[in-house]
Design a protein around this motif. Structure first.
Motif, PDB file in Angstrom:
ATOM      1  N   TYR A 300     -26.125  66.827 -77.581  1.00 32.02           N
ATOM      2  CA  TYR A 300     -25.463  65.669 -76.971  1.00 32.02           C
ATOM      3  C   TYR A 300     -24.073  65.516 -77.570  1.00 32.02           C
ATOM      4  N   TYR A 301     -23.087  65.268 -76.705  1.00 34.96           N
ATOM      5  CA  TYR A 301     -21.699  65.098 -77.124  1.00 34.96           C
ATOM      6  C   TYR A 301     -21.204  63.737 -76.657  1.00 34.96           C
ATOM      7  N   GLU A 302     -20.778  62.940 -77.597  1.00 33.80           N
ATOM      8  CA  GLU A 302     -20.265  61.609 -77.250  1.00 33.80           C
ATOM      9  C   GLU A 302     -18.798  61.729 -76.852  1.00 33.80           C
ATOM     10  N   VAL A 303     -18.564  61.703 -75.555  1.00 26.35           N
ATOM     11  CA  VAL A 303     -17.209  61.780 -75.002  1.00 26.35           C
ATOM     12  C   VAL A 303     -17.129  60.792 -73.845  1.00 26.35           C
ATOM     13  N   GLU A 304     -16.441  59.682 -74.051  1.00 23.99           N
ATOM     14  CA  GLU A 304     -16.342  58.679 -72.996  1.00 23.99           C
ATOM     15  C   GLU A 304     -15.313  59.108 -71.960  1.00 23.99           C
ATOM     16  N   GLY A 305     -15.596  58.791 -70.724  1.00 22.95           N
ATOM     17  CA  GLY A 305     -14.643  59.141 -69.676  1.00 22.95           C
ATOM     18  C   GLY A 305     -15.225  58.981 -68.285  1.00 22.95           C
ATOM     19  N   ALA A 306     -14.566  59.619 -67.352  1.00 28.13           N
ATOM     20  CA  ALA A 306     -14.937  59.489 -65.947  1.00 28.13           C
ATOM     21  C   ALA A 306     -16.257  60.196 -65.663  1.00 28.13           C
ATOM     22  N   THR A 307     -16.995  59.673 -64.694  1.00 33.45           N
ATOM     23  CA  THR A 307     -18.179  60.375 -64.216  1.00 33.45           C
ATOM     24  C   THR A 307     -17.748  61.584 -63.400  1.00 33.45           C
ATOM     25  N   GLU A 308     -18.675  62.497 -63.198  1.00 31.63           N
ATOM     26  CA  GLU A 308     -18.386  63.674 -62.391  1.00 31.63           C
ATOM     27  C   GLU A 308     -17.985  63.283 -60.971  1.00 31.63           C
TER      28      GLU A 308
END
Length: 470
Positions: A300-308
């Motif tokens: 698991y990588y915690e990277v906040e941002g836009a959904t696909e």
């Protein structure tokens, strides 16, 4: 009659009790622990890969290419069709899709089954090269066979007590075709907590079979766990941290996968990729997950941002006049930045352009006719936004140049006005954003100017300017 009714009632009672004892309602902790998930750092794990290892096509485009290739084989097209399987695997360190031929009809089976199926389709997902691989020994065990050579019946007769998951068609490193049949394992109660315990590997040519425990499956096998099963297991992990009723009511700390998934080739394994979002249904991802389809290793990588979905819409918006449709993204490391890589297809389903969308700043969208052009445009946008090579602009060397302007041109980039300059004594091009440095409109060829800048892709990014116009 009463005995039959009692028997049916007893079976129903056992089923209902078994279902309850096997359910997440009373086994939330066990379900949550079915999948072990490691928290990892994006830039440490996801290295920049060469584009000859990135699958540029999705399954539907692969099917178009496969059917087109089959249509050109005049000696086979009347007797055979291509199966819809199109399994994505790694073959000789490249992402490919493979699919066996099938008999075109029961009559075609009757006239050809003595000789078997002579070939399979192999599609290079990076180059779109499509090959019909003819076999010296034909495939005799497949989904399109009847009677004892039907692969499902063949497996069932040999292993009558096994409960199989969806089988997969793969080839080994020598190109020999096999059927990969995962055997379900139920870890909770009678039939709850499904994972994979064993894998049966069946040679598609001679029907020979061998069973492996899941931890002993050969390296060349790419899919023991289906993507749907991995998604289900991660959803248990993400939603049941504080029990079943919390996942339904307050939903504290509950995470779930986003809609859709794709595949990445890492270290000769195929990893399922999908985004992770809050169950509250917000419009952003909190991270993403990679799961190994052979070993179930999950990161698991915690990277906040836009959904696909948002990234796909952003990419489509850049070519809305062409009405291209975006494929589900791949997540790549481009210059240290988590980046969605998207293929854009026309109405015929063929890839026409490529897009890169920054995960954390999804207004940064680059389009290109080729992958290399798309990357070059994307790096320019990163540089102009002060985030090139994953560094903050304040951490980069700031250079200074003075001279007479020899060329000046205006352009609109992603809806923003820019001026591009060249100065005497230098072959470099300098990019000035009009929104940030409005004074640039005062300057012309021949004016003396002094600029502070940072190096960029196609052009250096100007951070300040001053001078005297003539």
């Amino acid at each position: 009659v009463n005995t039959v009714i009692l028997l049916i009632a007893a079976v129903a009672a056992v089923y209902m009790v078994g279902s309850l004892l096997s359910s997440p309602i009373i086994n939330a902790k066990k379900y949550q622990q079915l999948m072990q998930v490691d928290d990892r750092e994006f830039t440490e794990d996801i290295k920049q890969v060469s584009y000859d290892k990135i699958p540029l096509l999705d399954r539907s485009t692969a099917m178009l290419l496969g059917n087109r290739k089959m249509g050109s084989m005049v000696d086979m097209v009347s007797q055979f069709e291509v199966s819809d399987l199109y399994s994505q695997i790694n073959y000789q360190d490249k992402p490919v899709r493979v699919s066996p031929l099938v008999y075109a009809s029961p009559i075609k089976w009757l006239t050809n089954q003595a000789d078997g199926i002579p070939a399979y389709i192999l599609i290079d997902m990076t180059t779109q090269n499509t090959e019909l691989v003819k076999l010296s020994d034909a495939i005799r065990y497949s989904e399109s066979e009847y009677f004892n050579r039907n692969i499902y019946r063949h497996l069932r007769f040999r292993y009558p007590t096994y409960i199989f998951d969806d089988i997969n068609f793969e080839i080994d490193d020598n190109g020999t075709p096999y059927w990969i049949a995962p055997v379900k394992k139920f870890n909770i109660g009678l039939f709850g907590g499904e994972t994979v315990g064993k894998v049966v590997i069946c040679n598609a040519i001679d029907g020979s079979m061998k069973t492996y425990d899941i931890e002993d499956v050969p390296q060349w096998v790419d899919r023991a766990y289906s993507a749907d099963l991995l998604v289900e297991l991660f959803d248990y992990y993400g939603t049941l941290k504080h029990g079943f009723f919390n996942s339904i009511l307050s939903q504290k700390d509950c995470l779930k996968t986003t809609e859709g998934y794709n595949y990445l080739a890492i270290d000769d394994d195929v990893w399922m990729y999908t985004g992770v979002t809050s169950v509250n249904g917000d419009q952003s991802n909190v991270g993403f997950v990679l799961a190994n389809q052979r070993t179930m290793e999950t990161r698991y990588y915690e990277v906040e941002g836009a959904t696909e979905t948002s990234a796909m819409s952003s990419a489509e918006g850049q070519v809305q006049n062409l009405k291209y449709k975006a494929t589900f993204p791949l997540l790549l490391n481009i210059s240290g930045e988590p980046t969605y890589f998207i293929a854009l297809k026309d109405d015929a389903g063929l890839v026409k352009k490529y897009a890169m969308v920054n995960v954390q700043k999804y207004q940064i969208v680059a389009i290109g006719d080729s992958v290399s052009q798309c990357e070059e445009n994307y790096l320019d946008l990163l540089a102009s936004n002060g985030i090139g090579k994953g560094e903050d602009s304040s951490e980069k060397d700031v250079l200074t140049i003075s001279g007479r302007i020899t060329k000046i041109a205006q352009a609109v980039v992603e809806g923003n006005s820019h001026y591009y300059l060249m100065v005497e004594g230098s072959q470099e091009i300098f990019d000035v954003s009009v929104a940030e440095y409005l004074d640039i409109i005062r300057y012309e060829v021949g004016d003396e100017i002094t600029m502070e800048y940072q190096t960029g892709g196609k052009a250096n990014v100007v951070l300040s300017l001053e001078g005297t116009e003539e």
